[in-house]
Design a protein around this motif. Sequence first.
Motif, PDB file in Angstrom:
ATOM      1  N   ALA A  83      52.117 -41.115 148.054  1.00 29.49           N
ATOM      2  CA  ALA A  83      53.450 -40.506 148.029  1.00 29.49           C
ATOM      3  C   ALA A  83      54.193 -40.780 149.333  1.00 29.49           C
ATOM      4  O   ALA A  83      55.376 -41.147 149.318  1.00 29.49           O
ATOM      5  CB  ALA A  83      53.335 -39.001 147.782  1.00 29.49           C
ATOM      6  N   ARG A 139      46.368 -45.979 144.093  1.00 27.50           N
ATOM      7  CA  ARG A 139      46.406 -45.484 142.720  1.00 27.50           C
ATOM      8  C   ARG A 139      45.028 -45.576 142.077  1.00 27.50           C
ATOM      9  O   ARG A 139      44.569 -44.649 141.431  1.00 27.50           O
ATOM     10  CB  ARG A 139      47.421 -46.293 141.902  1.00 27.50           C
ATOM     11  CG  ARG A 139      47.550 -45.836 140.466  1.00 27.50           C
ATOM     12  CD  ARG A 139      47.287 -47.024 139.546  1.00 27.50           C
ATOM     13  NE  ARG A 139      47.185 -46.581 138.182  1.00 27.50           N
ATOM     14  CZ  ARG A 139      46.056 -46.621 137.480  1.00 27.50           C
ATOM     15  NH1 ARG A 139      44.954 -47.086 137.996  1.00 27.50           N
ATOM     16  NH2 ARG A 139      46.021 -46.197 136.246  1.00 27.50           N
ATOM     17  N   VAL A 154      57.676 -42.906 149.602  1.00 24.75           N
ATOM     18  CA  VAL A 154      58.900 -42.276 150.103  1.00 24.75           C
ATOM     19  C   VAL A 154      59.410 -43.019 151.336  1.00 24.75           C
ATOM     20  O   VAL A 154      60.615 -43.267 151.470  1.00 24.75           O
ATOM     21  CB  VAL A 154      58.670 -40.772 150.393  1.00 24.75           C
ATOM     22  CG1 VAL A 154      59.828 -40.173 151.154  1.00 24.75           C
ATOM     23  CG2 VAL A 154      58.445 -40.024 149.085  1.00 24.75           C
ATOM     24  N   VAL A 179      51.442 -38.983 138.303  1.00 28.35           N
ATOM     25  CA  VAL A 179      51.663 -37.553 138.093  1.00 28.35           C
ATOM     26  C   VAL A 179      51.067 -37.128 136.761  1.00 28.35           C
ATOM     27  O   VAL A 179      50.481 -36.056 136.651  1.00 28.35           O
ATOM     28  CB  VAL A 179      53.173 -37.214 138.170  1.00 28.35           C
ATOM     29  CG1 VAL A 179      53.426 -35.762 137.799  1.00 28.35           C
ATOM     30  CG2 VAL A 179      53.707 -37.500 139.563  1.00 28.35           C
ATOM     31  N   TYR A 232      46.397 -39.536 147.106  1.00 28.20           N
ATOM     32  CA  TYR A 232      47.659 -39.197 146.442  1.00 28.20           C
ATOM     33  C   TYR A 232      48.748 -38.928 147.476  1.00 28.20           C
ATOM     34  O   TYR A 232      49.873 -39.408 147.352  1.00 28.20           O
ATOM     35  CB  TYR A 232      47.469 -37.980 145.536  1.00 28.20           C
ATOM     36  CG  TYR A 232      48.696 -37.608 144.748  1.00 28.20           C
ATOM     37  CD1 TYR A 232      48.975 -38.240 143.543  1.00 28.20           C
ATOM     38  CD2 TYR A 232      49.579 -36.652 145.206  1.00 28.20           C
ATOM     39  CE1 TYR A 232      50.109 -37.915 142.798  1.00 28.20           C
ATOM     40  CE2 TYR A 232      50.715 -36.315 144.481  1.00 28.20           C
ATOM     41  CZ  TYR A 232      50.976 -36.952 143.286  1.00 28.20           C
ATOM     42  OH  TYR A 232      52.101 -36.625 142.576  1.00 28.20           O
TER      43      TYR A 232
END
Length: 96
Positions: free
Chosen positions: A27, A78, A31, A2, A23
């Motif tokens: 995420a 990443r 999650v 972030v 990204y």
Amino acid sequence: MVGFVAGQTKAAPNAVFAGSVPYLMLAGNLVAGWQLARSLLVADEQVKAGSDTAFMQAKIATARFYAEHILTKVPSLRDSIVDGAESVTALAPEDF
């Protein structure tokens, strides 16, 4: 992650946009892994209590599979977010 996105939004917006799909994948994977970890903890308690053992063991196996096969991809996502913009922005928009 972030911090990279927030820090580069004004200075290099195309670099941030280039990493937008990885990204979102990162995420989503994190999650989903978090939710599977939560279900694993509940399943482990249920197994110890002797409740629906076969189903709960399947939940534990599913969480382990996800951790070993999906979450291991997070570092490469990443890297593509932080370091992969140059290859995405190498072509001019009209070349697409």
